[in-house]
Design a protein around this motif. Sequence first.
Motif, PDB file in Angstrom:
ATOM      1  N   CYS A 153       0.821  -1.207   0.029  1.00 54.22           N
ATOM      2  CA  CYS A 153      -0.046  -0.119  -0.099  1.00 54.22           C
ATOM      3  C   CYS A 153       0.849   1.087   0.075  1.00 54.22           C
ATOM      4  O   CYS A 153       1.846   1.203   0.766  1.00 54.22           O
ATOM      5  CB  CYS A 153      -0.814   0.144   1.051  1.00 54.22           C
ATOM      6  SG  CYS A 153      -2.021   1.427   1.499  1.00 54.22           S
ATOM      7  N   ASP A 163       0.473   5.692   0.191  1.00 55.49           N
ATOM      8  CA  ASP A 163      -0.428   6.720   0.278  1.00 55.49           C
ATOM      9  C   ASP A 163       0.328   8.047   0.204  1.00 55.49           C
ATOM     10  O   ASP A 163       1.272   8.113   0.137  1.00 55.49           O
ATOM     11  CB  ASP A 163      -1.351   6.685   1.649  1.00 55.49           C
ATOM     12  CG  ASP A 163      -0.550   6.759   2.981  1.00 55.49           C
ATOM     13  OD1 ASP A 163       0.679   7.156   2.712  1.00 55.49           O
ATOM     14  OD2 ASP A 163      -1.065   6.885   3.909  1.00 55.49           O
ATOM     15  N   LEU A 187      -3.222   6.733  -9.842  1.00 53.78           N
ATOM     16  CA  LEU A 187      -4.314   7.680  -8.948  1.00 53.78           C
ATOM     17  C   LEU A 187      -5.815   7.311  -9.430  1.00 53.78           C
ATOM     18  O   LEU A 187      -6.751   7.473  -8.776  1.00 53.78           O
ATOM     19  CB  LEU A 187      -4.044   9.277  -9.488  1.00 53.78           C
ATOM     20  CG  LEU A 187      -3.287   9.807  -8.684  1.00 53.78           C
ATOM     21  CD1 LEU A 187      -2.933  11.321  -8.949  1.00 53.78           C
ATOM     22  CD2 LEU A 187      -3.057   9.692  -7.171  1.00 53.78           C
ATOM     23  N   CYS A 218      -6.910   4.740  -6.991  1.00 53.45           N
ATOM     24  CA  CYS A 218      -6.648   4.986  -5.641  1.00 53.45           C
ATOM     25  C   CYS A 218      -8.119   5.141  -4.978  1.00 53.45           C
ATOM     26  O   CYS A 218      -9.146   5.233  -5.625  1.00 53.45           O
ATOM     27  CB  CYS A 218      -6.250   6.437  -5.288  1.00 53.45           C
ATOM     28  SG  CYS A 218      -4.266   6.265  -5.397  1.00 53.45           S
ATOM     29  N   SER A 219      -8.153   4.931  -3.508  1.00 52.13           N
ATOM     30  CA  SER A 219      -9.126   5.533  -2.721  1.00 52.13           C
ATOM     31  C   SER A 219      -8.970   6.689  -1.943  1.00 52.13           C
ATOM     32  O   SER A 219      -7.664   6.953  -2.168  1.00 52.13           O
ATOM     33  CB  SER A 219      -9.693   4.185  -1.958  1.00 52.13           C
ATOM     34  OG  SER A 219      -8.765   3.919  -1.124  1.00 52.13           O
ATOM     35  N   PHE A 272      -4.700  10.096  -0.455  1.00 48.84           N
ATOM     36  CA  PHE A 272      -4.767   9.077  -1.634  1.00 48.84           C
ATOM     37  C   PHE A 272      -4.293   7.858  -1.104  1.00 48.84           C
ATOM     38  O   PHE A 272      -3.128   8.012  -0.491  1.00 48.84           O
ATOM     39  CB  PHE A 272      -4.215   9.525  -3.079  1.00 48.84           C
ATOM     40  CG  PHE A 272      -4.644  10.548  -3.904  1.00 48.84           C
ATOM     41  CD1 PHE A 272      -5.693  10.563  -4.258  1.00 48.84           C
ATOM     42  CD2 PHE A 272      -3.957  11.654  -3.799  1.00 48.84           C
ATOM     43  CE1 PHE A 272      -6.428  11.412  -5.223  1.00 48.84           C
ATOM     44  CE2 PHE A 272      -4.377  12.817  -4.557  1.00 48.84           C
ATOM     45  CZ  PHE A 272      -5.630  12.608  -5.098  1.00 48.84           C
ATOM     46  N   TYR A 291      -3.244   3.987  -2.450  1.00 48.60           N
ATOM     47  CA  TYR A 291      -3.200   3.050  -3.541  1.00 48.60           C
ATOM     48  C   TYR A 291      -2.544   1.610  -3.071  1.00 48.60           C
ATOM     49  O   TYR A 291      -1.637   1.459  -2.521  1.00 48.60           O
ATOM     50  CB  TYR A 291      -2.094   3.729  -4.686  1.00 48.60           C
ATOM     51  CG  TYR A 291      -1.833   2.756  -5.803  1.00 48.60           C
ATOM     52  CD1 TYR A 291      -3.076   2.265  -6.815  1.00 48.60           C
ATOM     53  CD2 TYR A 291      -0.548   2.237  -6.160  1.00 48.60           C
ATOM     54  CE1 TYR A 291      -2.822   1.400  -7.597  1.00 48.60           C
ATOM     55  CE2 TYR A 291      -0.443   1.405  -7.373  1.00 48.60           C
ATOM     56  CZ  TYR A 291      -1.606   1.157  -7.960  1.00 48.60           C
ATOM     57  OH  TYR A 291      -1.382   0.374  -9.184  1.00 48.60           O
ATOM     58  N   LEU A 324       3.410   7.784  -6.093  1.00 47.82           N
ATOM     59  CA  LEU A 324       2.159   8.369  -6.672  1.00 47.82           C
ATOM     60  C   LEU A 324       2.570   9.736  -7.308  1.00 47.82           C
ATOM     61  O   LEU A 324       3.808  10.382  -6.987  1.00 47.82           O
ATOM     62  CB  LEU A 324       1.310   8.514  -5.586  1.00 47.82           C
ATOM     63  CG  LEU A 324       0.546   7.418  -5.043  1.00 47.82           C
ATOM     64  CD1 LEU A 324      -0.524   7.682  -3.938  1.00 47.82           C
ATOM     65  CD2 LEU A 324      -0.324   6.526  -6.260  1.00 47.82           C
TER      66      LEU A 324
END
Length: 518
Positions: free
Chosen positions: A16, A18, A71, A74-75, A86, A88, A223
């Motif tokens: 993960c 972010d 992106l 992403c959530s 973000f 991912y 990202l």
Amino acid sequence: MPSDPDTAAHEPAPCCVDRRMGDTELSYYLPARSNGVNDMYLHIGFDAPAHLVQRPRVRLVWAILRMQHPLLSCSVAMHSYEDVRFVYTPPLTPQDALDDADNNLEYKPVTKDELIGDYLNGERTLSNQRLSYLIIADGSASLPTPPLTPQELNNVPDTDPNHNHDLLICAAHFLGDGMALHQFANEFFRLLASDKSLQELQALLTEEWNRSCRLNPGKVFTLPNCLEDNLAPEPSKLRRAIGKVDFQLSQAKCIGGQAFPRKSQQPRRTIVPTVSYDADRTKSVLKRCKEKGVSISAAFFAICNIAWARVGNGPPDLPAMMYSALNLRPYFKLRPPHDSYWFLAVGYFNVILPNFIPRSIEPSSTFWHRARSAKFQSAQVAKTPMFVSRCRLMAEERGRRARMWAKEDDERERGTYTPPAPAPTPAKPTKPAVPSSALIGLSLLGNLDGIYKHATFPAVKLHTLTTGSRQRSGGMLLFGYTFAGKLWVSLGYDENGFDKEVVEKFWQNVLGAMDEFL
């Protein structure tokens, strides 16, 4: 929001990554939470053989591109108004990537107008868990094709007549901007209409997964940067102080006293009347602008200015201020951590023109003078050495306001909002506030045929393009661009938010001015 190590992408878990949103991203995210304000869409109508738009092929292409531009997959996790991230999670296998793409792909048996209308005025399509979505529509479409099976890989017809199809690419505005959206659509069609078989696309999917998502020793997921981290930092505190003074002075010059009359609050309903001009007429318009030493974009500012002055609704002694966006990518000097072009890179500027038409001068002379004024003002914005500083400070201001309004909205929803105490009355009289209302926003996309490389995907013919976003109540934006050899003009607005007669008269004046001056 200042850049610090906490804003950089890092890995809170093995699979993960972010990143905290920057101010510009926050200014789009926070208003979108409840009803999807600013959620973008790009509609493209195209002719293509049916086998090119079957679900097995489309979702392979969609999956490949989603891995290239993380992106999109992403959530969003909101921890506070200052800390929104973000998140991912790379797919663990190529099949996971394909399943994720399939879950964000839909086929609808609807017309183009129904497709766009549902997105703009229906329930929100996107969410914190779904930041992008793809819809394929055909007014006579049957049910969606079944999931991909191994037997389908070689099932491509030798002859397949062309049919009209409609594509809707949906993406949250805090992911990126119009330039990213159009560049992505070009890549989508290039891959979709390539001569690659399904087996070759499947191999390309696996190759991309190995490159972008496979966990290897030393693998670091990243990202794309936020806008503010792409701008070179100020070299000193003195330079930042100078920048703040310059920003305040530039904002004080934003004078505008024209606005469309609003109606009482009703449910928002966005419509997008659109007019296109054929290739010969488009060439004539562009040639005339070139002869007069302006771009079609500068001419659109003058078109709106004359159209509104002819409506006759505003005070003639106050100017009309219009705003537009500017692509900041040429100003990014830092090496990005990710090679994706999906990120926000927009700054904003105003063009201010008089709100009267002199009777002693030919209307055409007034029009071209104001088009040249719009060109000059636009060029001055981009050329000023303080431009990057102004963009950074405007981003901070937009982020501050977005957090303040979001907090207020949430408190109102919970019933805990307390209005701030009124400001104390100054002992000495102060100068009256200068009005700074914007009449309208213009999205001037230029020549999109410079982005869409039609010759690279001859198997499909793109013929129609409409773009915009879900608006807040009372939103209005005029679009101007060339696409497929044609000039397109559209007006996206909330028809329940304005005086209908005034907006319709303005739109007719816009089209009339196009015919009169161009």
